[in-house]
Scaffold this motif. Sequence first.
Motif: not given
Ligand SMILES: NC(=O)c1ccc[n+]([C@@H]2O[C@H](COP(=O)([O-])OP(=O)(O)OC[C@H]3O[C@@H](n4cnc5c(N)ncnc54)[C@H](OP(=O)(O)O)[C@@H]3O)[C@@H](O)[C@H]2O)c1
Length: 265
Positions: A14, A188, A17, A155, A89, A190-191, A37-38
């Motif tokens: 949602s 990266t 990434l 984390y 993800n 993102s939110e 979830r959203r």
């Molecule tokens: N952004 C960075 O700098 C970065 C760096 C390294 C790794 N990562 C990894 O990349 C992945 C994505 O992160 P992002 O940066 O894109 O973060 P984000 O924008 O906050 O997105 C996180 C996503 O995870 C979903 N989520 C959270 N809890 C969940 C659950 N219990 N069941 C299903 N979905 C769930 C959220 O959707 P809902 O709230 O709608 O469920 C949202 O779509 C993560 O694993 C993060 O650790 C990110």
Amino acid sequence: MSDERHTVLITGASAGLGAAVALECAKHGWRLALGARREDRLAELADAARDLGAEVYAGPLDVTDESSIEHFFDAAEASVGCADVIVNNAGSSRPGLLHEMDPRQIRLEVETNLLGVLLVTRRAVAALVERGLPGDVVFMGSDAATNPRPGQATYSATKAGLEGLQTSLSRELEGTGVRMIKLRIGPTMSEFAAGWDNSPDALEARTELFRRFGLRDARHLGNAMGSEHVAEAIVYAVTRPRGVVVDTIDIHPAAPLGGAVKGLR
Ligand SMILES: NC(=O)c1ccc[n+]([C@@H]2O[C@H](COP(=O)([O-])OP(=O)(O)OC[C@H]3O[C@@H](n4cnc5c(N)ncnc54)[C@H](OP(=O)(O)O)[C@@H]3O)[C@@H](O)[C@H]2O)c1
């Protein structure tokens, strides 16, 4: 458009990434199963992916809940078929010192970032092995797995856990044609940090903690790369010929922050 038509299942699609990977795969004409979830956010993404020509199933998924995972996979398989690319993800994190952290937050991070990945991967791999199909399981890991950061103990531990999981599964599934691909992603856009305390005082406190370890900046929003670069890297990995495995993708923004984090090694 690539020759092979994949069905890509993305958890946490949602936002951030996950959404970027969905749109990149849609451009290739691949089928999508999108969970989070959203549901309102998923519906918007599904429309955007359909506009790019993708066939899409979008439905509720909470990766911390086994029955939600089972329901999501059953519905996705009935709609777009068995997923042969699974992108683990969904993830979350809150900064803070472990000894000051609410135990519920620790549990949530472990259940989302590690237990959820185990349960989703179990269900996804069972479907592939039962059908004798090749596939790819992608783990959205972090550079925190190899450079654990102060203030992100839980984390860092969960992302390090994914690395062991990937290696173990690669060995368990040798000869099945199911490949494991892990990413070590740096900051990266993102939110991810949207719910953090990003007030000047909180940022300065985090930066001070980082400085003690030779890092220059804790402002992840200061120098971050676009999510599309990570999405493109995943498409590259899953489109390699079956005899080739892209085991690890280490991708991060150029200095200063990326370079500073790497400097901890
Ligand atoms: N952004 C960075 O700098 C970065 C760096 C390294 C790794 N990562 C990894 O990349 C992945 C994505 O992160 P992002 O940066 O894109 O973060 P984000 O924008 O906050 O997105 C996180 C996503 O995870 C979903 N989520 C959270 N809890 C969940 C659950 N219990 N069941 C299903 N979905 C769930 C959220 O959707 P809902 O709230 O709608 O469920 C949202 O779509 C993560 O694993 C993060 O650790 C990110």
